[in-house]
Each structure stands twice: as structure tokens, then as C-alpha cells.
Design a protein around this motif. Sequence first.
Motif, PDB file in Angstrom:
ATOM      1  N   ASN A   1       0.831  -1.060   0.074  1.00  0.00           N
ATOM      2  CA  ASN A   1      -0.022   0.114   0.075  1.00  0.00           C
ATOM      3  C   ASN A   1       0.712   1.184   0.093  1.00  0.00           C
ATOM      4  OD1 ASN A   1      -2.486  -1.168   0.085  1.00  0.00           O
ATOM      5  ND2 ASN A   1      -2.258  -1.689   2.208  1.00  0.00           N
ATOM      6  N   LEU A   2       2.339   1.160  -0.144  1.00  0.00           N
ATOM      7  CA  LEU A   2       3.079   2.189  -0.101  1.00  0.00           C
ATOM      8  C   LEU A   2       2.639   3.145  -1.489  1.00  0.00           C
ATOM      9  CD1 LEU A   2       5.545   3.447   1.347  1.00  0.00           C
ATOM     10  CD2 LEU A   2       6.818   2.589  -0.283  1.00  0.00           C
ATOM     11  N   PRO A   3       2.449   4.483  -1.217  1.00  0.00           N
ATOM     12  CA  PRO A   3       2.049   5.405  -2.307  1.00  0.00           C
ATOM     13  C   PRO A   3       3.205   5.368  -3.586  1.00  0.00           C
ATOM     14  CG  PRO A   3       1.716   6.366  -0.402  1.00  0.00           C
ATOM     15  CD  PRO A   3       2.443   5.272  -0.081  1.00  0.00           C
ATOM     16  N   GLU A   4       2.859   5.724  -4.763  1.00  0.00           N
ATOM     17  CA  GLU A   4       3.667   5.447  -6.040  1.00  0.00           C
ATOM     18  C   GLU A   4       4.693   6.752  -5.648  1.00  0.00           C
ATOM     19  OE1 GLU A   4       4.268   3.375  -8.236  1.00  0.00           O
ATOM     20  OE2 GLU A   4       2.515   2.085  -7.453  1.00  0.00           O
ATOM     21  N   GLU A   5       4.240   7.724  -5.273  1.00  0.00           N
ATOM     22  CA  GLU A   5       5.315   8.768  -4.871  1.00  0.00           C
ATOM     23  C   GLU A   5       6.480   8.628  -3.949  1.00  0.00           C
ATOM     24  OE1 GLU A   5       5.235  12.828  -2.053  1.00  0.00           O
ATOM     25  OE2 GLU A   5       3.428  11.906  -2.368  1.00  0.00           O
ATOM     26  N   ALA A   6       5.919   7.705  -2.853  1.00  0.00           N
ATOM     27  CA  ALA A   6       7.098   7.362  -1.863  1.00  0.00           C
ATOM     28  C   ALA A   6       7.757   6.190  -2.372  1.00  0.00           C
ATOM     29  CB  ALA A   6       6.177   6.596  -0.727  1.00  0.00           C
ATOM     30  N   ARG A   7       7.021   5.353  -3.254  1.00  0.00           N
ATOM     31  CA  ARG A   7       8.135   4.312  -3.986  1.00  0.00           C
ATOM     32  C   ARG A   7       9.287   5.209  -4.907  1.00  0.00           C
ATOM     33  NH1 ARG A   7       4.683  -1.024  -5.488  1.00  0.00           N
ATOM     34  NH2 ARG A   7       3.236  -1.087  -3.906  1.00  0.00           N
ATOM     35  N   ALA A   8       8.840   5.860  -5.532  1.00  0.00           N
ATOM     36  CA  ALA A   8       9.817   6.712  -6.272  1.00  0.00           C
ATOM     37  C   ALA A   8      10.823   7.302  -5.771  1.00  0.00           C
ATOM     38  CB  ALA A   8       8.856   7.603  -7.342  1.00  0.00           C
ATOM     39  N   GLU A   9      10.486   8.311  -4.376  1.00  0.00           N
ATOM     40  CA  GLU A   9      11.386   8.757  -3.698  1.00  0.00           C
ATOM     41  C   GLU A   9      12.260   7.893  -2.920  1.00  0.00           C
ATOM     42  OE1 GLU A   9      12.153  11.839  -3.152  1.00  0.00           O
ATOM     43  OE2 GLU A   9      10.557  12.771  -4.591  1.00  0.00           O
ATOM     44  N   LEU A  10      12.072   6.763  -2.568  1.00  0.00           N
ATOM     45  CA  LEU A  10      12.484   5.920  -1.728  1.00  0.00           C
ATOM     46  C   LEU A  10      13.481   5.036  -2.817  1.00  0.00           C
ATOM     47  CD1 LEU A  10      10.197   4.430   0.769  1.00  0.00           C
ATOM     48  CD2 LEU A  10      12.204   5.708   1.414  1.00  0.00           C
ATOM     49  N   ALA A  11      12.824   4.684  -3.890  1.00  0.00           N
ATOM     50  CA  ALA A  11      13.817   3.928  -4.718  1.00  0.00           C
ATOM     51  C   ALA A  11      15.038   4.956  -5.291  1.00  0.00           C
ATOM     52  CB  ALA A  11      12.805   3.495  -6.012  1.00  0.00           C
ATOM     53  N   GLU A  12      14.921   6.219  -5.283  1.00  0.00           N
ATOM     54  CA  GLU A  12      15.879   6.924  -5.670  1.00  0.00           C
ATOM     55  C   GLU A  12      17.118   7.475  -4.778  1.00  0.00           C
ATOM     56  OE1 GLU A  12      16.321  11.571  -7.503  1.00  0.00           O
ATOM     57  OE2 GLU A  12      14.450  10.998  -7.038  1.00  0.00           O
ATOM     58  N   ARG A  13      16.322   7.469  -3.543  1.00  0.00           N
ATOM     59  CA  ARG A  13      17.431   7.952  -2.322  1.00  0.00           C
ATOM     60  C   ARG A  13      18.024   6.846  -1.584  1.00  0.00           C
ATOM     61  NH1 ARG A  13      16.410  13.475  -1.767  1.00  0.00           N
ATOM     62  NH2 ARG A  13      14.649  14.287  -3.022  1.00  0.00           N
ATOM     63  N   ALA A  14      16.955   5.764  -1.233  1.00  0.00           N
ATOM     64  CA  ALA A  14      17.702   4.732  -0.420  1.00  0.00           C
ATOM     65  C   ALA A  14      18.547   3.816  -1.399  1.00  0.00           C
ATOM     66  CB  ALA A  14      16.667   3.903   0.284  1.00  0.00           C
ATOM     67  N   GLY A  15      19.334   2.897  -0.729  1.00  0.00           N
ATOM     68  CA  GLY A  15      19.888   1.791  -1.409  1.00  0.00           C
ATOM     69  C   GLY A  15      19.087   1.017  -2.209  1.00  0.00           C
ATOM     70  N   GLU A  16      18.100   0.386  -1.458  1.00  0.00           N
ATOM     71  CA  GLU A  16      17.262  -0.453  -2.215  1.00  0.00           C
ATOM     72  C   GLU A  16      15.825  -0.512  -1.399  1.00  0.00           C
ATOM     73  OE1 GLU A  16      16.551  -5.441  -2.991  1.00  0.00           O
ATOM     74  OE2 GLU A  16      18.310  -4.682  -1.684  1.00  0.00           O
ATOM     75  N   LEU A  17      14.717  -0.602  -2.286  1.00  0.00           N
ATOM     76  CA  LEU A  17      13.338  -0.640  -1.903  1.00  0.00           C
ATOM     77  C   LEU A  17      12.874  -1.871  -2.034  1.00  0.00           C
ATOM     78  CD1 LEU A  17      10.767   0.736  -0.618  1.00  0.00           C
ATOM     79  CD2 LEU A  17      10.142   1.267  -3.146  1.00  0.00           C
ATOM     80  N   ILE A  18      12.523  -2.669  -0.977  1.00  0.00           N
ATOM     81  CA  ILE A  18      11.622  -3.965  -1.128  1.00  0.00           C
ATOM     82  C   ILE A  18      10.239  -3.686  -0.568  1.00  0.00           C
ATOM     83  CG2 ILE A  18      11.571  -6.346  -0.162  1.00  0.00           C
ATOM     84  CD1 ILE A  18      14.705  -6.164   0.284  1.00  0.00           C
ATOM     85  N   ILE A  19       9.237  -4.153  -1.282  1.00  0.00           N
ATOM     86  CA  ILE A  19       7.897  -4.226  -1.175  1.00  0.00           C
ATOM     87  C   ILE A  19       7.493  -5.699  -0.741  1.00  0.00           C
ATOM     88  CG2 ILE A  19       5.600  -3.938  -1.878  1.00  0.00           C
ATOM     89  CD1 ILE A  19       7.225  -1.284  -1.644  1.00  0.00           C
ATOM     90  N   ALA A  20       7.242  -5.687   0.544  1.00  0.00           N
ATOM     91  CA  ALA A  20       6.805  -7.202   1.116  1.00  0.00           C
ATOM     92  C   ALA A  20       5.322  -7.594   0.833  1.00  0.00           C
ATOM     93  CB  ALA A  20       7.083  -7.381   2.548  1.00  0.00           C
ATOM     94  N   GLU A  21       5.150  -8.607   0.036  1.00  0.00           N
ATOM     95  CA  GLU A  21       3.615  -9.060   0.114  1.00  0.00           C
ATOM     96  C   GLU A  21       3.148  -9.865   1.014  1.00  0.00           C
ATOM     97  OE1 GLU A  21       2.110  -8.232  -2.825  1.00  0.00           O
ATOM     98  OE2 GLU A  21       3.863  -7.232  -3.747  1.00  0.00           O
ATOM     99  N   GLU A  22       1.840  -9.786   1.368  1.00  0.00           N
ATOM    100  CA  GLU A  22       1.402 -10.372   2.557  1.00  0.00           C
ATOM    101  C   GLU A  22       0.870 -12.057   2.210  1.00  0.00           C
ATOM    102  OE1 GLU A  22      -2.209  -8.423   4.118  1.00  0.00           O
ATOM    103  OE2 GLU A  22      -1.377  -6.459   3.690  1.00  0.00           O
ATOM    104  N   THR A  23       0.965 -12.724   3.135  1.00  0.00           N
ATOM    105  CA  THR A  23       0.661 -14.240   2.753  1.00  0.00           C
ATOM    106  C   THR A  23      -0.837 -14.264   2.732  1.00  0.00           C
ATOM    107  OG1 THR A  23       0.887 -14.665   5.128  1.00  0.00           O
ATOM    108  CG2 THR A  23       2.867 -14.865   3.897  1.00  0.00           C
ATOM    109  N   LYS A  24      -1.006 -15.157   1.750  1.00  0.00           N
ATOM    110  CA  LYS A  24      -2.460 -15.446   1.741  1.00  0.00           C
ATOM    111  C   LYS A  24      -2.924 -16.470   2.538  1.00  0.00           C
ATOM    112  CE  LYS A  24      -2.778 -12.681  -1.711  1.00  0.00           C
ATOM    113  NZ  LYS A  24      -3.462 -11.391  -1.851  1.00  0.00           N
TER     114      LYS A  24
END
Length: 259
Positions: free
Chosen positions: A236-259
Motif C-alpha cells: 500500500n506504499l504510495p507511488e510517490e513514496a516508492r519513487a522517492e525511496l527507490a531514488e534515495r535509499a539503496g534498495e526498496l523492497i515491497i513485502a507481499e502479505e501471505t495469503k
Amino acid sequence: MLAPQRQQAILERVRRSGGVRVADLVRELGVSDMTIRRDLEALAERGLLEKVHGGATINGPGSTEEPGFAAKSMRQQPEKDAIARRAATLVRPGTAVALSAGTTTWTLAHHLVDVPDLTVITNSIPVADVFHRSPRADRTVVLTGGVRTPSDALVGPVAVAAIRRLHVDTLFLGVHGMSTRAGFTTPNLLESETDRELVASAHRLVVPADHTKWGTVGISTIAELSEADVVISDANLPEEARAELAERAGELIIAEETK
């Protein structure tokens, strides 16, 4: 639906819309008016929302507002578990890790109890208690001293002195908020100083933080976004946040919830 599940659903509804009416919740959840009012009372007592005539609202956190551990532990439980499971895969046997205070790092601790030959440094009483309840002969847990905060962190000069001469492979840093302008923040000045010392002690900085942390700003910055080697968040992380973190942090990982 059990009471904790119903209350979590109410919280999510409040966060999406900013407020709820009792009548709407009765219809949506299929329970009595009295049940909903008891749920709202329980959530209000934990500081998670504010009761108003006919319903409830939620206040955005101030820069110095620090919810207690019990209140925070009810929020975003599925997201925190997914993040913690993914974070645990970054820990290898025979390493030294630090876990700062927070309910996400506390959730992570539960996923690390079976990792062999682990040294754990923490300033969190609940995190230390997780390992204490699942003892292993090949594990060492160091709990710093210090002054206890509402979120059950040990902070201040004693904690800083204990951490200063330590060196760990990975720090998992719990944060109150994260933003482009302020970086990773906390509402507690003493906790910020202690967390900065933890950051300095670590070879690798991993920030496990759910989507609600984005845009929240505490009074004091712990680290800039660019200092994080890895940020782990949820779907649920917003696209804006994903773009900022992907650019600034070393790596962005999105964790998927287990079903």
C-alpha cells in the motif's frame, strides 16, 4: 468476526475517510449499536481515535506525539508481519544484529527466534522479552540501559554509552515517520539521539516501515533517506513514496502479505 478483527476494520475505515458514524459501522459490520460503541470506547482508551457525537474521528499525529506500545501494536498488523517476514530473510546465522524499539521490529524479533548463533543488541524491552521467552544457548541478547519511553524504548546517556563501542552487521531501525524533507524521524528527542548511535554502530541500515509512516514527521531526524541501505515496506506504499525511496535509499523492497 472477533473483537480485535472488528476493531482493526474500524481503524482502517477511520483512516481512509477521517471519520466514521456509528450507524454506518452497524450496517457494514452487522453488529449492534452497543457493540460498536464499546469498540470505539476501547479504541479511544488506547489513543487510536477520538470519540465524537454519533461516531469517531482520528487525529493526525503531531511531531511530538508518541503513542504507547500497546496502541501501536494494533495498527497495520498484516503489513507489519509481511515486512517482518521479509526482513528476517536478510539475517544470516552467526551475525550480530541490532533492533531498535518499535512494533515492527518487535514483530521481526518473533521471526528471528530460531536463527542460530545470533547476537542481538536492542534498546527495546518488548524485543528483548521476545528472545527471553524463546531461549537458545547459542544466542546472546544485550539490552541497553536507559530511561524508558512510552513506546518502551530505553534511551538517553546510559543507552548511548552502552551502544557507542558496539559494532553490528545490520541495524533494523523502527521509525515513527519518513519523508523526503525530514528523512526518518521520531517524536522523542532522547530516542533520536540513541537511534543515531545505533545507526553509527551498524555496517548496514535496514528500515522496516509500513505505508502509514510515509509523510509522517516526528520532531527529530534520526537519519536521511539516503543513509538507508534497504527500506522494506508494504504493497500500500504510495507511488510517490516508492519513487522517492527507490531514488534515495539503496534498495526498496515491497513485502507481499501471505495469503
